[in-house]
Design a protein around this motif. Structure first.
Motif, PDB file in Angstrom:
ATOM      1  N   ASN A   2       0.845  -1.180   0.000  1.00  0.00           N
ATOM      2  CA  ASN A   2       0.000   0.000   0.000  1.00  0.00           C
ATOM      3  C   ASN A   2       0.880   1.228   0.000  1.00  0.00           C
ATOM      4  O   ASN A   2       1.547   1.531   0.976  1.00  0.00           O
ATOM      5  N   HIS A   3       0.895   1.971  -1.088  1.00  0.00           N
ATOM      6  CA  HIS A   3       1.830   3.088  -1.201  1.00  0.00           C
ATOM      7  C   HIS A   3       1.147   4.344  -1.694  1.00  0.00           C
ATOM      8  O   HIS A   3       0.441   4.327  -2.690  1.00  0.00           O
ATOM      9  N   ASP A   4       1.372   5.436  -0.988  1.00  0.00           N
ATOM     10  CA  ASP A   4       0.998   6.742  -1.498  1.00  0.00           C
ATOM     11  C   ASP A   4       2.075   7.231  -2.447  1.00  0.00           C
ATOM     12  O   ASP A   4       3.222   6.787  -2.397  1.00  0.00           O
ATOM     13  N   THR A   5       1.735   8.169  -3.300  1.00  0.00           N
ATOM     14  CA  THR A   5       2.746   8.804  -4.129  1.00  0.00           C
ATOM     15  C   THR A   5       3.674   9.606  -3.236  1.00  0.00           C
ATOM     16  O   THR A   5       3.227  10.385  -2.401  1.00  0.00           O
ATOM     17  N   SER A  31      -6.664  -8.974   4.626  1.00  0.00           N
ATOM     18  CA  SER A  31      -7.808  -8.998   5.530  1.00  0.00           C
ATOM     19  C   SER A  31      -9.096  -9.175   4.733  1.00  0.00           C
ATOM     20  O   SER A  31      -9.146  -8.879   3.538  1.00  0.00           O
ATOM     21  N   ARG A  32     -10.141  -9.673   5.395  1.00  0.00           N
ATOM     22  CA  ARG A  32     -11.459  -9.750   4.766  1.00  0.00           C
ATOM     23  C   ARG A  32     -12.273  -8.494   5.033  1.00  0.00           C
ATOM     24  O   ARG A  32     -13.133  -8.124   4.241  1.00  0.00           O
ATOM     25  N   ASP A  33     -12.024  -7.863   6.180  1.00  0.00           N
ATOM     26  CA  ASP A  33     -12.830  -6.722   6.613  1.00  0.00           C
ATOM     27  C   ASP A  33     -11.918  -5.660   7.197  1.00  0.00           C
ATOM     28  O   ASP A  33     -11.432  -5.785   8.327  1.00  0.00           O
ATOM     29  N   VAL A  34     -11.656  -4.618   6.420  1.00  0.00           N
ATOM     30  CA  VAL A  34     -10.712  -3.583   6.844  1.00  0.00           C
ATOM     31  C   VAL A  34     -11.174  -2.895   8.126  1.00  0.00           C
ATOM     32  O   VAL A  34     -10.368  -2.618   9.022  1.00  0.00           O
ATOM     33  N   LYS A  35     -12.458  -2.636   8.257  1.00  0.00           N
ATOM     34  CA  LYS A  35     -12.966  -1.911   9.424  1.00  0.00           C
ATOM     35  C   LYS A  35     -12.702  -2.669  10.731  1.00  0.00           C
ATOM     36  O   LYS A  35     -12.197  -2.108  11.703  1.00  0.00           O
ATOM     37  N   ASP A  56     -10.627   2.075  -1.086  1.00  0.00           N
ATOM     38  CA  ASP A  56     -11.159   1.838   0.257  1.00  0.00           C
ATOM     39  C   ASP A  56     -10.686   0.535   0.874  1.00  0.00           C
ATOM     40  O   ASP A  56     -10.808   0.349   2.090  1.00  0.00           O
ATOM     41  N   ARG A  57     -10.196  -0.377   0.082  1.00  0.00           N
ATOM     42  CA  ARG A  57      -9.749  -1.665   0.619  1.00  0.00           C
ATOM     43  C   ARG A  57      -8.362  -1.595   1.257  1.00  0.00           C
ATOM     44  O   ARG A  57      -7.900  -2.593   1.823  1.00  0.00           O
ATOM     45  N   ILE A  71      -2.574  -2.608   5.394  1.00  0.00           N
ATOM     46  CA  ILE A  71      -3.677  -3.565   5.378  1.00  0.00           C
ATOM     47  C   ILE A  71      -4.292  -3.540   3.986  1.00  0.00           C
ATOM     48  O   ILE A  71      -4.556  -2.473   3.432  1.00  0.00           O
ATOM     49  N   ALA A  72      -4.511  -4.719   3.435  1.00  0.00           N
ATOM     50  CA  ALA A  72      -5.166  -4.854   2.141  1.00  0.00           C
ATOM     51  C   ALA A  72      -6.380  -5.746   2.313  1.00  0.00           C
ATOM     52  O   ALA A  72      -6.246  -6.935   2.630  1.00  0.00           O
TER      53      ALA A  72
END
Length: 267
Positions: A2-5, A31-35, A56-57, A71-72
């Motif tokens: 997970n990378h931001d610019t 993960s199945r559920d990020v929240k 959002d994932r 987290i993905a």
């Protein structure tokens, strides 16, 4: 991954996989559920969260404002196990993935482009899963190491054979400037980058064990101030404690991913 610019300031080598090639540079959780995952790790490790541009994932975990993990929420979508995975810095994701396959390992995902870099999810020839990342880092590597040190340990059948596999993939102990150093200490193989212990490889996983927890796998360790408090928080929020001592506990989160909390940071 997970990378931001990266910001314009993030252009020096210390922000790039070219400066720490072969070393673990990130850890990520499928993960199945990020929240619910956010809620669990917020309670257990005190993490805060920020979104990333991948959607959002995906989330970045922050400890005292510094990025420490990703987290993905793709376990169901990509039909992947819920698990923590270490990522190693490489100069070329395509080359590293090819080396893995040439040496009997396998490729599960990628290499794929995830701006500002490329990533792949792979497995060694004993089935232990790991990732590779080519490109810009979230922050400089020393800051990531200090924020909430993530230490990794490979439990495998033959530590020396595994060290040869990873060494050939990641150019460990080569004559290239900045490569990782490998030392043999008893039955363990110790990996150092910049003088710091960043990973250990140990023998002992049973060849046909029915429990995935003791099959060959990379275990992610997070350094915490209070191991017992983390263990109790995990139990209160749907996780479980697999083993516990005064200075270390092996936990499962609310979705079943295994990790370790320790009060003994590696030096």
């Amino acid at each position: 991954m997970n990378h931001d610019t990266p910001s314009p300031a993030a252009t020096t080598d210390v922000f790039s996989t070219h400066s720490v090639f072969g070393a673990p540079c990130w850890v990520s959780l499928t993960s199945r559920d990020v929240k619910t995952t956010e809620e669990f790790y917020g309670a257990v490790l005190g993490w805060q969260w920020r979104p990333v541009r991948l959607g959002d994932r995906f989330r970045i975990a922050l400890a005292d404002g510094a990025p420490v993990a990703g987290i993905a929420g793709v376990a169901t979508m990509w039909q992947m196990a819920v698990a923590w995975t270490p990522y190693f810095a490489v100069r070329s994701a395509d080359e590293a993935a090819a080396r893995v396959q040439e040496r009997g390992g396998t490729s599960a995902v990628g290499p794929i482009s995830l701006p500002p870099g490329r990533a792949a999810l792979l497995a060694d020839r004993d089935g232990a899963t790991f990732g590779i990342w080519e490109g810009e880092l979230f922050t400089d590597w020393p800051t990531w190491r200090r924020a909430q040190p993530a230490f990794i340990r490979l439990h495998t059948r033959d530590a020396f054979d595994a060290a040869i596999f990873y060494g050939e993939v990641f150019d460990w102990a080569s004559d290239q400037p900045g490569c990782c150093e490998v030392q043999y200490e008893g039955e363990e193989v110790v990996l150092r980058s910049g003088g710091q212990v960043v990973a250990r490889i140990e023998s002992g996983a049973a060849e046909s064990a029915p429990d995935p927890a003791i099959r060959p796998h990379w275990q992610v360790h997070f350094t915490v101030k209070d191991v017992a408090a983390c263990a109790r928080a995990a139990e209160r929020h749907g996780g479980s404690v697999l083993s516990e001592s005064d200075d270390e506990a092996v936990l499962r989160d609310n979705e079943g991913a295994q990790f370790t909390v320790t009060s003994r940071p590696e030096r």
